[in-house]
Design a protein around this motif. Structure first.
Motif, PDB file in Angstrom:
ATOM      1  N   SER A  16       3.696   6.877   1.072  1.00 42.49           N
ATOM      2  CA  SER A  16       2.474   6.811   0.259  1.00 42.49           C
ATOM      3  C   SER A  16       1.871   5.413   0.286  1.00 42.49           C
ATOM      4  N   TRP A  17       2.705   4.389   0.302  1.00 45.95           N
ATOM      5  CA  TRP A  17       2.199   3.015   0.447  1.00 45.95           C
ATOM      6  C   TRP A  17       1.494   2.855   1.785  1.00 45.95           C
ATOM      7  N   GLN A  18       2.079   3.400   2.843  1.00 45.80           N
ATOM      8  CA  GLN A  18       1.462   3.299   4.166  1.00 45.80           C
ATOM      9  C   GLN A  18       0.122   4.024   4.199  1.00 45.80           C
ATOM     10  N   ARG A  19       0.061   5.223   3.643  1.00 44.49           N
ATOM     11  CA  ARG A  19      -1.205   5.976   3.619  1.00 44.49           C
ATOM     12  C   ARG A  19      -2.274   5.233   2.835  1.00 44.49           C
ATOM     13  N   THR A  20      -1.892   4.654   1.711  1.00 45.87           N
ATOM     14  CA  THR A  20      -2.856   3.927   0.893  1.00 45.87           C
ATOM     15  C   THR A  20      -3.405   2.722   1.639  1.00 45.87           C
ATOM     16  N   ALA A  21      -2.526   1.947   2.260  1.00 41.54           N
ATOM     17  CA  ALA A  21      -2.971   0.757   2.992  1.00 41.54           C
ATOM     18  C   ALA A  21      -3.856   1.139   4.179  1.00 41.54           C
ATOM     19  N   LEU A  22      -3.456   2.157   4.925  1.00 39.88           N
ATOM     20  CA  LEU A  22      -4.262   2.580   6.075  1.00 39.88           C
ATOM     21  C   LEU A  22      -5.617   3.135   5.634  1.00 39.88           C
ATOM     22  N   SER A  23      -5.657   3.836   4.516  1.00 41.37           N
ATOM     23  CA  SER A  23      -6.927   4.360   4.004  1.00 41.37           C
ATOM     24  C   SER A  23      -7.856   3.228   3.588  1.00 41.37           C
ATOM     25  N   LEU A  24      -7.312   2.220   2.952  1.00 34.34           N
ATOM     26  CA  LEU A  24      -8.142   1.076   2.572  1.00 34.34           C
ATOM     27  C   LEU A  24      -8.649   0.329   3.796  1.00 34.34           C
ATOM     28  N   MET A  25      -7.826   0.223   4.826  1.00 35.46           N
ATOM     29  CA  MET A  25      -8.274  -0.422   6.070  1.00 35.46           C
ATOM     30  C   MET A  25      -9.456   0.351   6.665  1.00 35.46           C
ATOM     31  N   THR A  48     -12.064  -8.672   6.443  1.00 33.96           N
ATOM     32  CA  THR A  48     -11.104  -9.737   6.732  1.00 33.96           C
ATOM     33  C   THR A  48     -10.015  -9.779   5.671  1.00 33.96           C
ATOM     34  N   ILE A  49     -10.429  -9.742   4.418  1.00 32.66           N
ATOM     35  CA  ILE A  49      -9.457  -9.744   3.319  1.00 32.66           C
ATOM     36  C   ILE A  49      -8.634  -8.454   3.349  1.00 32.66           C
ATOM     37  N   THR A  50      -9.321  -7.328   3.475  1.00 34.87           N
ATOM     38  CA  THR A  50      -8.644  -6.045   3.399  1.00 34.87           C
ATOM     39  C   THR A  50      -7.663  -5.830   4.547  1.00 34.87           C
ATOM     40  N   LEU A  51      -8.083  -6.136   5.767  1.00 37.34           N
ATOM     41  CA  LEU A  51      -7.195  -5.912   6.903  1.00 37.34           C
ATOM     42  C   LEU A  51      -5.962  -6.803   6.833  1.00 37.34           C
ATOM     43  N   SER A  52      -6.140  -8.055   6.431  1.00 40.54           N
ATOM     44  CA  SER A  52      -4.973  -8.940   6.351  1.00 40.54           C
ATOM     45  C   SER A  52      -4.041  -8.540   5.212  1.00 40.54           C
ATOM     46  N   MET A  53      -4.590  -8.207   4.056  1.00 42.46           N
ATOM     47  CA  MET A  53      -3.756  -7.807   2.920  1.00 42.46           C
ATOM     48  C   MET A  53      -3.051  -6.480   3.182  1.00 42.46           C
ATOM     49  N   CYS A  54      -3.754  -5.530   3.739  1.00 44.38           N
ATOM     50  CA  CYS A  54      -3.140  -4.226   4.008  1.00 44.38           C
ATOM     51  C   CYS A  54      -2.079  -4.330   5.098  1.00 44.38           C
ATOM     52  N   ALA A  55      -2.309  -5.177   6.096  1.00 42.38           N
ATOM     53  CA  ALA A  55      -1.273  -5.390   7.117  1.00 42.38           C
ATOM     54  C   ALA A  55      -0.023  -5.982   6.470  1.00 42.38           C
ATOM     55  N   TRP A  56      -0.212  -6.914   5.537  1.00 41.96           N
ATOM     56  CA  TRP A  56       0.929  -7.489   4.835  1.00 41.96           C
ATOM     57  C   TRP A  56       1.641  -6.421   4.003  1.00 41.96           C
ATOM     58  N   VAL A  57       0.877  -5.568   3.310  1.00 50.01           N
ATOM     59  CA  VAL A  57       1.479  -4.499   2.502  1.00 50.01           C
ATOM     60  C   VAL A  57       2.288  -3.558   3.382  1.00 50.01           C
ATOM     61  N   LEU A  58       1.747  -3.197   4.538  1.00 44.52           N
ATOM     62  CA  LEU A  58       2.483  -2.328   5.458  1.00 44.52           C
ATOM     63  C   LEU A  58       3.796  -2.970   5.886  1.00 44.52           C
ATOM     64  N   HIS A  78      11.327  -5.710  -6.651  1.00 45.50           N
ATOM     65  CA  HIS A  78       9.908  -5.613  -6.324  1.00 45.50           C
ATOM     66  C   HIS A  78       9.129  -6.440  -7.334  1.00 45.50           C
ATOM     67  N   GLY A  79       8.371  -7.405  -6.859  1.00 45.08           N
ATOM     68  CA  GLY A  79       7.682  -8.316  -7.759  1.00 45.08           C
ATOM     69  C   GLY A  79       6.263  -7.938  -8.118  1.00 45.08           C
ATOM     70  N   GLY A  80       5.717  -6.866  -7.571  1.00 44.64           N
ATOM     71  CA  GLY A  80       4.367  -6.464  -7.904  1.00 44.64           C
ATOM     72  C   GLY A  80       3.293  -7.084  -7.031  1.00 44.64           C
ATOM     73  N   LEU A  81       3.676  -7.759  -5.958  1.00 45.27           N
ATOM     74  CA  LEU A  81       2.685  -8.382  -5.090  1.00 45.27           C
ATOM     75  C   LEU A  81       1.917  -7.345  -4.259  1.00 45.27           C
ATOM     76  N   ALA A  82       2.582  -6.286  -3.832  1.00 47.54           N
ATOM     77  CA  ALA A  82       1.903  -5.269  -3.026  1.00 47.54           C
ATOM     78  C   ALA A  82       0.792  -4.572  -3.815  1.00 47.54           C
ATOM     79  N   PRO A  83       1.033  -4.134  -5.055  1.00 46.22           N
ATOM     80  CA  PRO A  83      -0.079  -3.543  -5.814  1.00 46.22           C
ATOM     81  C   PRO A  83      -1.210  -4.545  -6.055  1.00 46.22           C
ATOM     82  N   ALA A  84      -0.858  -5.798  -6.301  1.00 47.28           N
ATOM     83  CA  ALA A  84      -1.892  -6.822  -6.507  1.00 47.28           C
ATOM     84  C   ALA A  84      -2.719  -7.018  -5.243  1.00 47.28           C
ATOM     85  N   ALA A  85      -2.072  -6.968  -4.074  1.00 48.48           N
ATOM     86  CA  ALA A  85      -2.796  -7.113  -2.810  1.00 48.48           C
ATOM     87  C   ALA A  85      -3.760  -5.950  -2.607  1.00 48.48           C
ATOM     88  N   LEU A  86      -3.336  -4.744  -2.940  1.00 55.07           N
ATOM     89  CA  LEU A  86      -4.217  -3.590  -2.784  1.00 55.07           C
ATOM     90  C   LEU A  86      -5.373  -3.639  -3.780  1.00 55.07           C
TER      91      LEU A  86
END
Length: 104
Positions: A16-25, A48-58, A78-86
């Motif tokens: 689900s994290w992967q689907r969310t990041a790819l959808s945002l990209m 630029t922001i979205t592609l770099s952040m989503c790549a990091w989340v993936l 889990h520190g909550g950085l991935a949700p903050a990035a999204l």
């Protein structure tokens, strides 16, 4: 909870994290395509922001999933950085769309 159901739960969460990041990209690229004519080069900030952040989340969630399914105790939380990035990705896309609406 059995070990099998825990493993499948972890896998579903990772997917689900992967689907969310790819959808945002994809959404960011589509948004840029539709707003570039009105907003101009400033619309390139969002992807630029979205592609770099989503790549990091993936990457982050894939390594986290592999660590979690490894044998032995979990070493990090889990520190909550991935949700903050999204959230940052969604805000960048919203600002781009707002610039489009105000510019027309």
């Amino acid at each position: 909870m059995t070990a099998t159901s825990q493993a499948t739960q972890n896998e579903r969460t990772a997917l689900s994290w992967q689907r969310t990041a790819l959808s945002l990209m994809a959404g960011s690229v589509a948004l840029t395509r539709f707003t570039f004519d009105h907003v101009g080069p400033a619309s390139l900030i969002s992807p630029t922001i979205t592609l770099s952040m989503c790549a990091w989340v993936l990457f982050h969630n894939r390594t986290r999933y592999r660590r979690r399914n490894a044998v032995g105790p979990e070493t990090s939380r889990h520190g909550g950085l991935a949700p903050a990035a999204l959230v940052l990705c969604v805000v960048a896309m919203a600002v781009t769309e707002l610039a489009e609406l105000l510019g027309s």
